[in-house]
Scaffold this motif. Structure first.
Motif, short mmCIF file in Angstrom:
data_model
loop_
_atom_site.label_atom_id
_atom_site.label_comp_id
_atom_site.label_asym_id
_atom_site.label_seq_id
_atom_site.Cartn_x
_atom_site.Cartn_y
_atom_site.Cartn_z
N ASN A 149 0.77 -1.43 -0.03
CA ASN A 149 -0.11 0.22 -0.02
C ASN A 149 0.61 0.91 -0.05
OD1 ASN A 149 -1.89 2.36 -0.08
ND2 ASN A 149 -3.00 1.11 2.24
N SER A 150 0.84 1.76 -1.51
CA SER A 150 1.83 3.46 -0.94
C SER A 150 1.43 4.14 -0.37
CB SER A 150 2.00 3.68 -1.97
OG SER A 150 0.48 4.26 -3.02
N LEU A 151 0.01 4.30 0.57
CA LEU A 151 -0.09 5.41 0.74
C LEU A 151 -0.76 7.14 0.86
CD1 LEU A 151 0.99 4.82 4.13
CD2 LEU A 151 -1.24 4.18 4.05
N LYS A 152 -0.62 6.53 -1.58
CA LYS A 152 -0.78 7.55 -2.09
C LYS A 152 -2.52 8.06 -1.77
CE LYS A 152 2.23 6.76 -5.81
NZ LYS A 152 2.91 6.42 -6.58
N GLU A 153 -3.48 7.72 -1.63
CA GLU A 153 -4.99 7.68 -1.09
C GLU A 153 -5.17 7.25 0.09
OE1 GLU A 153 -7.26 5.83 -4.88
OE2 GLU A 153 -6.57 7.46 -5.30
N PRO A 154 -6.33 7.29 0.31
CA PRO A 154 -6.97 6.24 1.38
C PRO A 154 -7.85 5.54 0.79
CG PRO A 154 -8.25 8.44 1.31
CD PRO A 154 -6.88 8.49 0.42
N ASP A 155 -8.32 4.23 1.20
CA ASP A 155 -9.04 3.11 0.61
C ASP A 155 -10.44 4.06 1.44
OD1 ASP A 155 -7.25 1.44 -0.73
OD2 ASP A 155 -7.13 0.57 1.23
N MET A 156 -10.99 3.54 0.14
CA MET A 156 -13.34 3.68 0.65
C MET A 156 -13.46 2.95 0.93
SD MET A 156 -12.35 7.56 0.51
CE MET A 156 -14.12 7.84 0.32
N VAL A 157 -13.39 2.57 2.00
CA VAL A 157 -14.45 1.14 2.74
C VAL A 157 -15.63 1.41 3.22
CG1 VAL A 157 -13.95 -0.67 4.31
CG2 VAL A 157 -11.70 0.28 3.36
N TYR A 158 -16.52 0.39 2.31
CA TYR A 158 -18.09 0.93 3.04
C TYR A 158 -18.48 0.06 4.06
CZ TYR A 158 -18.25 4.01 -1.29
OH TYR A 158 -18.41 4.81 -2.28
N PRO A 159 -19.19 0.18 4.57
CA PRO A 159 -19.64 -0.08 5.90
C PRO A 159 -20.88 -1.79 4.80
CG PRO A 159 -20.98 1.48 6.07
CD PRO A 159 -20.47 1.85 4.84
N VAL A 160 -21.18 -2.78 5.96
CA VAL A 160 -21.61 -3.95 5.59
C VAL A 160 -22.47 -5.13 6.68
CG1 VAL A 160 -21.33 -6.21 5.29
CG2 VAL A 160 -19.66 -4.77 4.13
#
Length: 737
Positions: free
Chosen positions: A422-433
């Motif tokens: 993970n290069s950390l160039k941008e955040p992961d957009m994680v959705y709730p389940v």
């Protein structure tokens, strides 16, 4: 953290600024000075907890996951040294990473990754922990230390903005005796005296105080110019690179006026040179009231950045503070929860009792620093991906996502998690389940604020459902909460990580069962014949899992006690490592359980329940003993190692469009719940070739997927652009000679 080069300058080039003080004497003077007022205040030190972690964690073992019982004993002794002298302690810990400091956070995380890689290389080469020249603090130390201090009766606060700011603000507002830390920002703030934790001598309670007035006299700047000096030198708001041209010009002028050898060391020259430049503005009457003098050669955007950096040092009652007050910023997801929940989230967070919930509900961002994971060993998934499903369900519970919710306006959480690839160039957009409950989704207000046996049962159901362990409700009250938590966690790991073996499970459960009977002194006496890099990763994976248990417990309304989830009640890195080596050596269960009938009985009960639960989900544990290689034995390398992926690694997986080969814009990882075989170390600090293939599946269109259907799997292309070799799993290696 801090002003670039300023700490070095004060310590090495400016001895008059460093004043040795006796804290007992300071406390007596503080009381005497306050007796003339309406009421005497207790001498209080505000402690920068994050800066102290490295000095607090003095245990022999750090690489195995932490010697937590011993660590709590160390904290207790440290606190008692101050309280016996009549000094009150107030602890502050970082609670958020502000947007303006995110890039500096990322830069540090990448540097730590390199240090961690070196740690694993050392373990594989020598079979032992590196020396003091290469130390990485245990994973999640920053998560559990505030809770350890609270358990010792201390006042602990978690910041809702930059912790340095809140520390300085609290110290000034309450007339505190001093700030104990190791961050040169504290000499820039107009607050209490800055005291060094690095120079602290606990037996005599002496340390070094950095005198603000003496510093200003020495370098020739006014106290009001210190924030500008800090920004030009470089800090967490204004990076070194952005003001490089200013410093280069200042250095050239300084060297013309101060030729060698009078100029001194480079770091000292830089501070003197920039201070000389800043002091020149003070002589110009028209510049005295300007935050950023007009004569300073910077662009319009750089001028605004400098203003932002200077404002960050302003405390309440400082002139201009109202221009930078962020207390009224809106909450991220206020439309998904009630005002009472928002208030409770903030209160829990500030009191260091609301891990994860505030960052999710109120900020919409969460992060996790470095963990003890080996980026070239692909047998184990990174902890960030192992627990992603768990986090998604926690988000679903917090944001009231029902099982049949088809709302197109679902919130997304920005995750900044450090893991290999993970290069950390941008955040992961994680959705709730949605949490798969056997009843209608309860409101968060009901879970958090209501009482009664039905609500208690609902809380436990919600908690267990997050880990897909609803069957374990029958064990509640029958076994200790800490053992129930350990069983949930190990079961979850088994369901997510297909490479976990019977021996690994035996190591996890046996140490959890036996740890209750061990004192910290007994744990310190454990001798390990050698270290296994795989066991190091498994230890880290477990401790990171405890933090997820903590977040799930809070989101569910706390069906389990806080103490049951603390690592000092269920994990010791050295002890786990010893159990791992025994389990993989194939010893009898009686030996693994310390020949204790009660421990053996508990172990068998937990193991049987785990095997039964996993079998219902199609997960069958296999025996796969691994014998760690002796020291100096080179490890065999092989090409293109790849293993199977968990069939249910992330129910209801979400992604931002199709992923190809597990890459995000080239070499980064995208939202996926699996990463083929691996290992890795910790959080806010720390340090660290292969044609490896990763299996990934293609997310759907962004809506929650059918949780009853396993994700499709596909072979992806190499995670790196070039083909590299990697270390073979030990069961594939030839026997040692």
């Amino acid at each position: 953290m801090g002003v670039k080069g300023l700490q070095y300058f004060m310590d090495r080039c400016c001895p008059d600024v460093c004043v040795i003080v006796n804290l007992r004497e300071m406390a007596r003077q503080h009381i005497a000075n306050n007796q003339k007022g309406c009421s005497a205040t207790d001498p209080t030190l505000v402690v920068d907890g994050m800066a102290c972690l490295f000095y607090w964690y003095s245990c022999k073992d750090w690489v195995c996951g932490g010697q937590w019982k011993e660590y709590v004993d160390v904290l207790k002794s440290w606190v008692e040294a101050f309280t016996s002298a009549g000094i009150r302690l107030i602890f502050f810990f970082d609670g958020v990473v502000e947007d303006q400091k995110r890039q500096e956070w990322i830069k540090r995380r990448r540097r730590v990754n390199g240090e961690i890689s070196k740690v694993f290389n050392h373990i594989k080469l020598h079979g032992e922990q590196p020396g003091k020249e290469l130390v990485c603090l245990p994973s999640a130390l920053a998560t559990f230390t505030p809770l350890a201090l609270r358990s010792l009766g201390q006042e602990v606060f978690c910041s809702v903005r930059e912790a340095d700011y809140e520390i300085a603000s609290y110290a000034r507002q309450h007339g505190c005796m001093g700030i104990l830390g190791q961050d040169s920002d504290f000499i820039i703030y107009d607050s209490a005296p800055y005291l060094s934790v690095a120079k602290l001598r606990l037996n005599s309670l002496t340390t070094v105080m950095y005198d603000r007035q003496r510093l200003c006299r020495t370098i020739g700047v006014a106290v009001t110019q210190l924030p500008l000096l800090a920004c030009l030198l470089g800090n967490d708001v204004v990076s070194e690179e952005q003001m490089q041209h200013i410093r280069s010009g200042a250095m050239a002028t300084y060297r013309r006026n101060n030729p060698p050898p009078r100029s001194g060391a480079h770091q000292g020259q830089m501070v003197q040179a920039v201070a000389q430049l800043v002091s020149s503005f003070h002589s110009r009457e028209e510049e005295e009231n300007e935050l950023v003098p007009e004569y300073l050669n910077v662009s319009a955007s750089q001028r605004e950045l400098l203003k932002k950096g200077i404002y960050s040092y302003l405390l309440p009652e400082d002139k201009g503070f109202e221009l930078f007050d962020i207390s009224s910023l809106p909450f991220a997801f206020e439309k998904y929860v009630s005002p009472e929940i928002l208030k409770a989230c903030r209160e829990k967070h500030v009191a260091a009792e609301g891990f994860m919930v505030y960052s999710v509900v109120c900020v919409g961002v969460t992060e996790c620093s470095n963990s003890m994971e080996d980026e070239v060993d692909t047998e184990l998934l990174p902890q960030a991906l192992v627990y992603k499903c768990c986090r998604q369900r926690i988000y679903g519970l917090l944001l009231l996502l029902g099982q049949n919710d088809t709302n197109v306006d679902l919130p997304a959480i920005k995750e900044w998690f450090v893991f290999p690839g993970n290069s950390l160039k941008e955040p992961d957009m994680v959705y709730p389940v949605p949490v798969n409950l056997p009843c209608p989704q309860p409101s968060l207000d009901l879970l958090w604020f209501s009482t009664g046996p039905e609500v208690s049962a609902l809380r436990l159901t919600a908690f267990l459902s997050i880990f897909d362990c609803l069957e374990y409700s029958e064990l509640y009250g029958e076994i200790e909460d800490s053992l129930l938590a350990a069983l949930c966690l190990v079961t979850y790991i088994v369901l997510q990580v297909q490479s976990l073996s019977q021996e690994d499970v035996d190591a996890y459960l046996s140490q959890a069962v036996c740890l209750r009977l061990k004192s910290s002194q007994e744990l310190q006496q454990i001798e390990l014949p050698l270290l296994s890099s795989r066991a190091v990763q498994l230890g880290c994976l477990y401790v990171r899992g405890l933090s997820h248990l903590l977040g799930a417990n809070i989101a569910s309304g706390c069906p389990l006690t806080f103490s049951a989830l603390m690592p000092w009640h269920s994990f010791d890195g050295r002890f786990f490592h010893s159990k791992y080596l025994l389990a993989h050596r194939g010893v009898e269960k009686t030996e693994l359980l310390d020949s204790n009938p009660s421990c053996l009985s508990h172990f068998l009960q937990l193991k049987d329940k785990l095997v039964e639960t996993c079998s219902k989900r199609g997960r069958v544990l296999q025996s796969r003993p691994q014998t760690p290689l002796p020291k100096t034995t080179p490890e065999v390398r092989y090409r293109d190692a790849h293993s199977g992926l968990p069939p249910n690694v992330c129910d209801g997986w979400r992604g931002r469009g199709e992923t190809t080969g597990g890459h995000r814009r080239g070499q980064e990882w995208r939202d996926r719940s699996e990463y083929e075989n691996r290992d890795r170390p910790w959080g806010r600090g720390g340090h660290r070739t292969g044609g490896q293939h990763f299996n990934s599946f293609h997310p759907n269109d962004g809506r929650p997927s059918n949780m009853s259907q396993p994700p499709k799997q596909s072979r992806s292309r190499s995670y790196h652009n070039r083909e590299r070799y990697q270390l073979a799993p030990r069961w594939l290696q030839p026997p040692a000679p």
